[in-house]
Design a protein around this motif. Structure first.
Motif, short mmCIF file in Angstrom:
data_model
loop_
_atom_site.label_atom_id
_atom_site.label_comp_id
_atom_site.label_asym_id
_atom_site.label_seq_id
_atom_site.Cartn_x
_atom_site.Cartn_y
_atom_site.Cartn_z
N LEU A 602 0.79 -1.13 0.06
CA LEU A 602 -0.11 -0.04 -0.04
C LEU A 602 0.85 1.28 -0.07
O LEU A 602 0.69 2.35 -0.85
N CYS A 603 2.05 1.14 0.86
CA CYS A 603 2.92 2.58 0.89
C CYS A 603 3.23 2.63 -0.44
O CYS A 603 3.74 3.69 -0.95
N LEU A 604 3.81 1.48 -1.22
CA LEU A 604 4.52 1.51 -2.33
C LEU A 604 3.73 2.17 -3.43
O LEU A 604 3.89 2.94 -4.36
N LYS A 605 2.25 1.86 -3.48
CA LYS A 605 1.45 2.16 -4.27
C LYS A 605 1.23 3.72 -4.15
O LYS A 605 1.20 4.36 -5.23
N LEU A 606 0.98 4.12 -2.76
CA LEU A 606 0.62 5.54 -2.74
C LEU A 606 2.05 6.51 -2.99
O LEU A 606 1.79 7.81 -3.62
N LEU A 607 2.98 5.84 -2.75
CA LEU A 607 4.37 6.42 -3.13
C LEU A 607 4.37 6.78 -4.70
O LEU A 607 4.86 7.87 -5.23
N LYS A 638 -13.72 16.72 -17.88
CA LYS A 638 -14.23 17.54 -16.93
C LYS A 638 -15.10 16.81 -15.89
O LYS A 638 -15.15 17.22 -14.90
N SER A 639 -15.68 15.90 -16.39
CA SER A 639 -16.54 14.96 -15.52
C SER A 639 -15.46 14.27 -14.37
O SER A 639 -15.96 14.21 -13.43
N MET A 640 -14.36 13.86 -14.87
CA MET A 640 -13.34 13.26 -13.92
C MET A 640 -12.95 14.21 -12.97
O MET A 640 -12.92 13.86 -11.74
N ARG A 641 -12.74 15.52 -13.56
CA ARG A 641 -12.27 16.48 -12.60
C ARG A 641 -13.41 16.96 -11.25
O ARG A 641 -13.06 17.24 -10.06
N LEU A 642 -14.46 16.82 -11.86
CA LEU A 642 -15.73 17.01 -10.90
C LEU A 642 -15.92 16.12 -10.08
O LEU A 642 -16.00 16.54 -8.76
N ILE A 643 -15.67 14.99 -10.51
CA ILE A 643 -15.93 13.55 -9.42
C ILE A 643 -14.64 13.70 -8.47
O ILE A 643 -14.76 13.49 -7.37
N LEU A 644 -13.60 13.73 -9.22
CA LEU A 644 -12.49 13.66 -8.22
C LEU A 644 -12.17 14.85 -7.36
O LEU A 644 -11.20 14.76 -6.34
N GLY A 645 -12.77 15.79 -7.79
CA GLY A 645 -12.66 17.12 -6.75
C GLY A 645 -13.62 17.41 -5.61
O GLY A 645 -13.76 18.23 -5.11
N VAL A 655 -13.76 6.63 -5.82
CA VAL A 655 -13.07 5.73 -5.54
C VAL A 655 -12.90 4.56 -6.83
O VAL A 655 -11.83 4.11 -7.23
N ALA A 656 -14.21 4.47 -7.46
CA ALA A 656 -14.00 3.80 -8.64
C ALA A 656 -13.05 4.18 -9.75
O ALA A 656 -12.30 3.50 -10.46
N ILE A 657 -12.91 5.57 -9.87
CA ILE A 657 -11.92 5.97 -10.78
C ILE A 657 -10.53 5.85 -10.52
O ILE A 657 -9.63 5.35 -11.19
N LEU A 658 -10.38 6.15 -9.07
CA LEU A 658 -8.86 6.03 -8.58
C LEU A 658 -8.61 4.67 -8.56
O LEU A 658 -7.12 4.51 -8.83
N ILE A 659 -9.08 3.70 -8.26
CA ILE A 659 -8.49 2.46 -8.15
C ILE A 659 -9.19 1.43 -9.20
O ILE A 659 -8.42 0.50 -9.60
N GLY A 660 -9.95 1.82 -10.03
CA GLY A 660 -10.50 1.09 -11.12
C GLY A 660 -9.88 1.33 -12.32
O GLY A 660 -9.76 0.53 -13.40
N GLY A 661 -9.30 2.63 -12.44
CA GLY A 661 -8.47 2.82 -13.79
C GLY A 661 -7.17 2.52 -13.56
O GLY A 661 -6.75 2.18 -12.74
N PRO A 662 -6.50 2.69 -15.10
CA PRO A 662 -5.13 2.07 -14.93
C PRO A 662 -4.21 3.02 -14.05
O PRO A 662 -4.47 4.19 -14.19
N ASP A 663 -3.44 2.36 -13.60
CA ASP A 663 -2.46 2.99 -12.63
C ASP A 663 -1.89 4.30 -12.94
O ASP A 663 -1.82 5.24 -12.47
N TRP A 664 -0.85 4.20 -14.08
CA TRP A 664 -0.09 5.43 -14.55
C TRP A 664 -0.81 6.45 -15.13
O TRP A 664 -0.87 7.79 -15.00
N ILE A 680 -6.61 12.82 -2.87
CA ILE A 680 -6.47 11.70 -4.09
C ILE A 680 -5.80 10.78 -3.49
O ILE A 680 -6.10 9.39 -3.71
N LEU A 681 -4.72 10.81 -2.55
CA LEU A 681 -4.14 9.60 -1.79
C LEU A 681 -5.14 8.96 -0.93
O LEU A 681 -5.15 7.84 -0.74
N LEU A 682 -5.95 9.69 -0.23
CA LEU A 682 -7.03 9.39 0.94
C LEU A 682 -8.03 8.49 -0.01
O LEU A 682 -8.38 7.25 0.66
N GLY A 683 -8.60 8.96 -1.28
CA GLY A 683 -9.39 8.22 -2.10
C GLY A 683 -8.88 6.94 -2.76
O GLY A 683 -9.70 6.06 -3.10
N THR A 684 -7.46 6.81 -2.73
CA THR A 684 -6.82 5.66 -3.28
C THR A 684 -6.79 4.56 -2.48
O THR A 684 -6.31 3.18 -2.62
#
Length: 733
Positions: A602-607, A638-645, A655-664, A680-684
């Motif tokens: 988990l720490c490696l993923k967040l870093l 824009k929709s992603m920005r609205l949701i992630l913000g 959470v679905a966008i942050l952990i469901g999407g590809p990592d990079w 963003i890190l908390l949502g991840t």
């Protein structure tokens, strides 16, 4: 309240608030409020059978400035009351109905007599298969008889069938229109089908899933025969709508009977003893090349262990290792025989859903839901076979059954719908595809070129031969009508297909084909193989080191790999699950190593997310070309920005966008949109639920290979848990 009245209320503004309140306190007859006159509920049969869920008055309205009614009848708007009606929650009954709709086909109400009559006729092929090709009948004797006595003739039968159908194709047997020609054409098809059937039956020793594939192919033909014999006066569309219920009923009944049979006697259950016993009875050859020590000293062609007649246990004499039962790991025949009735139920279940798609009313959501359900069923069977130790061949069997089910369903559709109606439906389907995916058709064509290039070459070669036979002018061949056809070296049909291909934007298509090939090489060969080899080497080199040194090395290597866009996180978590247990078992214990590995992962993923967002994404956000390339001002971004913000840290969509999407790409996009890092890190952090199964797969796999001093497995249950963890990883990843 209607949509027009809503728009009028918006235009009144603040000056009409008192008048609006008076209207709400005294509902008028012409415009009753929702509380005064509730909307009539939709018919249950319509909601369940057709898949349409009636919309509430507020759901039928659209637009951001539309007003919503409160429960007390008040109206909120841009200048009215600020309290809007909260979103109405679905009742438990509706939730249950919507859930059941996904796993049930649409059933047409039928008289009981017709329903049971159809069910009996539908069950005939299933009963024949279970009687001849499963352990509930005489499957063991039939398999052994075919494979042992006639298996050597399979190659000759296959070559003969292929030569026959090729010769008839060169003579254009499909264009024979005379009365005698029609008889010969039907006879040709029957000979071809019979030849394929014989070849599949003779190869049951090597491909035991052949009979169930034949069942998937022949059941639709049987349904067409039932229509022609017993329901010739019934419209085809009506007959098809009737089939969903009987097919579904027979599939459930077959599965229920099989489950009851497995619990009747101990020898009907699938376990290590019955697996070995049935493998010996089916004539499976032991794998003495891999396990030479498992051959009997008295008879080198026999195994060293024995099974008593009461099927209670496997007897291992002195010098015979318990792992010798693995000599039959490649014997798929017995598992297919045992699970055959359930596979029959799955095929009938597939057909019941397919019949609903041939009705006049259908929904794309039904197709999507069925695809999800079918994948879930296939995965369940694979998981069961993995726990039984025969997963290697079952995956191929499931793919073959799925393909056969689709081919059989296509045959049924072609036989159930007239050619004119089929052309109309095909044209409408193609128009919908072009409207929805027209911008991506070149990419799909490129994939088709990559996958079917060898088949296309063979087809063109056969077309050249067919045209050469036509030029000879044989009476049984199709005559050439025009000078253009006589001069051409391929058939007119092949020429039309070539012209269609030439009408494509071939430069784009071939470019996409190269991209597909390059992507396959990168993802499946270079990245996958190199990653596995590198991590295997890393595990070997770091095992003698201490836990803290290994942790530092894995963090450095993990960060480096996370910075590469094609590399996913799965192999990194898998490796951490292995090396932390291998190096820290003496210090932290097994449970402690697993918890420690999860925390490090988990720490490696967040870093890695921090570096990707801050060091890559935000630095690239200053370049206009990069922002243009990712379409930073598109509605999607824009929709992603609205949701992630959002202020909420753990909302479902965020959470679905942050952990469901590809990592990079996800982390870099967050940097391009210059979002705050801490939320963003908390949502991840819920990604830990995706990391755990992957990491545990590595840990249990490592534990399954540990042995004691006497050669016995230290953790005999670890292999099962590794399979279950791998299955869960396949679901969440």
């Amino acid at each position: 309240m209607s949509r027009s009245s809503n728009s009028t209320d918006v235009e009144t503004g603040p000056s009409d608030d008192h008048h609006q309140q008076h209207q709400q306190e005294v509902p008028s007859e012409s415009a009753p409020s929702r509380s005064a006159t509730p909307a009539a509920p939709a018919s249950p049969s319509h909601s369940i059978m057709s898949g349409d869920i009636p919309l509430s008055p507020t759901e039928t309205a659209s637009g951001d400035d539309m007003l919503e009614d409160d429960d007390d009848g008040s109206t909120g708007g841009t200048s009215g009351s600020s309290n809007q009606r909260p979103k109405k929650k679905s009742s438990p009954t509706k939730v249950v109905i919507n859930t059941v709709r996904v796993v049930l086909p649409k059933v047409e109400p039928l008289p009981w007599c017709t329903f049971f009559s159809l069910s009996f006729k539908v069950a005939i092929p299933a009963a024949i298969y279970i009687l001849l090709f499963s352990l509930m009948g005489f499957g063991m004797d039939v398999f052994y008889y075919l494979a042992d006595r006639y298996g050597q003739y399979a190659a000759a039968a296959g070559i003969g069938t292929l030569a026959f159908i090729t010769t008839m194709y060169l003579f254009d047997f499909t264009d024979w229109k005379s009365p005698a020609g029609k008889v010969c054409r039907k006879a040709t098809w029957w000979i071809f089908v019979g030849g394929i059937t014989v070849v599949i039956l003779l190869t049951t020793g090597d491909y035991p899933y052949g009979p169930i594939c034949l069942f998937a192919l022949y059941t639709p033909m049987w349904l067409v025969t039932i229509k022609n014999v017993f329901f010739s006066d019934t419209r085809t569309r009506t007959y098809v709508s009737w089939l969903s219920g009987p097919l579904f009923f027979v599939s459930l009944l077959t599965g229920l009977v099989w489950m009851v049979w497995t619990f009747l006697r101990d020898e009907n259950e699938w376990n290590e003893v019955t697996r070995v016993y049935y493998a010996e009875s089916a004539g499976c050859k032991p794998d003495f090349e891999t396990y030479p020590q498992c051959a009997s000293e008295s008879d080198p062609e026999e195994v060293c262990f024995t099974i008593p007649e009461e099927y209670s246990e496997i007897v291992f004499p002195e010098g015979c290792d318990p792992e010798c039962t693995k000599v039959y790991d490649n014997c798929l025949n017995t598992f297919i025989l045992w699970v055959g009735p359930m596979l029959v139920g799955m095929v009938l279940f597939f057909m019941s859903f397919f019949c609903t798609f041939l009705r006049t009313e259908n929904d794309e959501k039904d197709v999507i839901n069925f695809a999800k359900l079918w994948i879930f069923l296939l995965f369940t069977v694979w998981l069961t076979s993995a726990l039984a130790g025969v997963a290697a061949g079952v995956s191929t069997a499931l793919l073959a059954i799925t393909l056969a089910s689709f081919v059989g369903s296509a045959i049924f559709m072609a036989s159930s719908i007239s050619s004119s109606e089929r052309r109309v439906q095909t044209k409408g389907f193609w128009e919908r595809i072009k409207d929805k995916w027209g911008a991506h058709l070149d990419a799909v064509r490129g994939l088709v070129v990559v996958l079917t290039a060898p088949i296309a070459v063979i087809y063109l070669f056969m077309s050249v031969l067919n045209q050469a036979v036509r030029k000879i002018g044989l009476p049984i061949s199709k005559s050439l009508q025009t000078d253009e056809e006589r001069k051409d070296f391929v058939t007119s049909r092949a020429r039309r297909q070539i012209q269609t291909f030439r009408s494509w934007d071939r430069s784009k298509v071939f470019t996409y084909a190269v991209f597909w090939g390059f992507a396959f090489m990168v993802m499946q060969v270079i990245v996958a193989r190199f990653t596995v080899l590198f991590l295997s080497w890393l595990i070997e080199k770091t095992t003698p080191l201490g836990l803290w040194a290994v942790t530092g090395i894995m963090i450095g290597v993990g960060l480096l790999m996370f910075m590469l866009p094609p590399v996913p996180g799965v192999p990194i978590y898998l490796t951490l699950g292995i090396v932390t247990l291998a190096t820290g078992r003496e210090t932290l214990g097994i449970i402690g190593c697993m918890l420690y590995g999860a925390a490090v992962s988990l720490c490696l993923k967040l870093l890695a997310c921090t570096l990707q967002q801050k060091a890559i994404g935000e630095q690239l956000s200053n370049y206009v070309s990069v922002r243009k390339a990712v379409q930073i001002n598109s509605n999607l971004i824009k929709s992603m920005r609205l949701i992630l913000g959002q202020r909420r840290w753990f909302s479902v969509d965020k959470v679905a966008i942050l952990i469901g999407g590809p990592d990079w790409p996800t982390s870099v996009l967050c940097g391009l949109m210059k979002l705050d890092l801490f939320p963003i890190l908390l949502g991840t952090t819920p990604v830990i639920f995706l990391i755990l199964p992957t990491m545990l797969t590595g840990s249990f796999t490592y534990m399954s290979g540990l042995t004691l001093d006497d050669g016995q497995l230290e953790f005999p249950w670890a292999g099962v848990l590794a399979t279950m963890s791998a299955a869960l990883t396949a679901i969440v990843q």
